[in-house]
Design an enzyme around this catalytic site. Structure first.
Site, PDB file in Angstrom:
ATOM      1  N   CYS A  24      34.450   8.595 -56.199  1.00 57.01           N
ATOM      2  CA  CYS A  24      34.581  10.016 -55.874  1.00 57.01           C
ATOM      3  C   CYS A  24      34.356  10.855 -57.131  1.00 57.01           C
ATOM      4  O   CYS A  24      34.163  10.334 -58.222  1.00 57.01           O
ATOM      5  CB  CYS A  24      35.969  10.282 -55.292  1.00 57.01           C
ATOM      6  SG  CYS A  24      37.277  10.189 -56.542  1.00 57.01           S
ATOM      7  N   CYS A  53      36.998  10.033 -60.005  1.00 58.85           N
ATOM      8  CA  CYS A  53      36.759   8.758 -60.686  1.00 58.85           C
ATOM      9  C   CYS A  53      35.448   8.798 -61.475  1.00 58.85           C
ATOM     10  O   CYS A  53      35.364   8.238 -62.574  1.00 58.85           O
ATOM     11  CB  CYS A  53      36.781   7.620 -59.676  1.00 58.85           C
ATOM     12  SG  CYS A  53      38.415   7.444 -58.900  1.00 58.85           S
ATOM     13  N   GLU A  78      39.816   3.128 -59.242  1.00 57.97           N
ATOM     14  CA  GLU A  78      39.255   3.173 -60.594  1.00 57.97           C
ATOM     15  C   GLU A  78      40.263   3.731 -61.583  1.00 57.97           C
ATOM     16  O   GLU A  78      40.395   3.240 -62.706  1.00 57.97           O
ATOM     17  CB  GLU A  78      37.982   4.027 -60.619  1.00 57.97           C
ATOM     18  CG  GLU A  78      36.863   3.510 -59.738  1.00 57.97           C
ATOM     19  CD  GLU A  78      36.879   4.096 -58.334  1.00 57.97           C
ATOM     20  OE1 GLU A  78      35.808   4.149 -57.719  1.00 57.97           O
ATOM     21  OE2 GLU A  78      37.952   4.498 -57.831  1.00 57.97           O
ATOM     22  N   ASN A 136      43.876   1.453 -55.176  1.00 55.41           N
ATOM     23  CA  ASN A 136      44.340   2.762 -54.750  1.00 55.41           C
ATOM     24  C   ASN A 136      45.826   2.671 -54.427  1.00 55.41           C
ATOM     25  O   ASN A 136      46.238   1.865 -53.603  1.00 55.41           O
ATOM     26  CB  ASN A 136      43.529   3.216 -53.533  1.00 55.41           C
ATOM     27  CG  ASN A 136      43.819   4.641 -53.148  1.00 55.41           C
ATOM     28  OD1 ASN A 136      44.955   5.005 -52.899  1.00 55.41           O
ATOM     29  ND2 ASN A 136      42.762   5.445 -53.057  1.00 55.41           N
ATOM     30  N   HIS A 164      43.556   6.591 -57.561  1.00 53.00           N
ATOM     31  CA  HIS A 164      42.477   5.886 -56.872  1.00 53.00           C
ATOM     32  C   HIS A 164      42.298   4.538 -57.567  1.00 53.00           C
ATOM     33  O   HIS A 164      42.856   4.303 -58.645  1.00 53.00           O
ATOM     34  CB  HIS A 164      41.189   6.692 -56.951  1.00 53.00           C
ATOM     35  CG  HIS A 164      41.157   7.849 -56.009  1.00 53.00           C
ATOM     36  ND1 HIS A 164      40.007   8.561 -55.765  1.00 53.00           N
ATOM     37  CD2 HIS A 164      42.110   8.425 -55.239  1.00 53.00           C
ATOM     38  CE1 HIS A 164      40.251   9.527 -54.900  1.00 53.00           C
ATOM     39  NE2 HIS A 164      41.530   9.468 -54.564  1.00 53.00           N
ATOM     40  N   SER A 167      31.984   3.492 -53.531  1.00 60.15           N
ATOM     41  CA  SER A 167      31.308   4.493 -54.357  1.00 60.15           C
ATOM     42  C   SER A 167      32.327   5.483 -54.934  1.00 60.15           C
ATOM     43  O   SER A 167      33.163   6.010 -54.205  1.00 60.15           O
ATOM     44  CB  SER A 167      30.282   5.218 -53.483  1.00 60.15           C
ATOM     45  OG  SER A 167      29.497   6.102 -54.234  1.00 60.15           O
TER      46      SER A 167
END
Length: 147
Positions: free
Chosen positions: A81, A84, A54, A41, A52, A79
């Protein structure tokens, strides 16, 4: 494929983000047992609204043939969002390995409903990184998740 090895690479990315003054979420994209994209991030560091973990890993992997995405696994310390998750679905990545989903539960059900395999490792290091960050920087965390 050794899940712990690739999750450790994602954790290393999250720690880089934390050490840079950002949000400690990391990710790696793995194809045929090799990390082809790694990121963390960088919203704070780059003044970005989209980087982010990912998204950074995908960006750093570069432009790839569609078949590579469809044969890859993305590892993320938290996890994913909605944003992503959308990227994962857009590129047809078939498997997501998540470090933890206790501090934030993203769009795992959407991923599953679209046929993506979701593996949650329930990793203590990932949980500690996020819990500590959220306690120390609630305003940055709320900004990151859109609250």
């Amino acid at each position: 494929m050794e899940l712990a090895t690739f999750m450790q690479a994602a954790i290393n990315e999250a720690q880089k983000g934390r050490d840079e003054g950002g949000i400690p979420i990391g990710s790696v994209l793995v194809h045929n047992g090799n990390v082809i994209g790694a990121g963390h991030n960088r919203r704070v560091q780059n003044g970005s609204c989209v980087l982010h973990g990912e998204m950074d890993a995908l960006e750093n992997a570069g432009r790839l043939p569609a078949s590579v995405y469809r044969e890859s696994v993305i590892f993320t310390t938290l996890s994913p969002c909605s944003m992503c998750t959308g990227a994962i679905l857009l590129y047809g990545i078939p498997h997501v390995v998540i470090g933890e989903n206790q501090t934030f539960l993203g769009e795992e059900e959407l991923l599953k409903s679209k046929g993506v395999k979701v593996t949650v490792m329930d990793d203590e290091t990932c949980k500690t990184l996020m819990k500590t960050f959220i306690e120390q920087h609630p305003e940055l965390w709320n900004e990151d998740i859109g609250e």
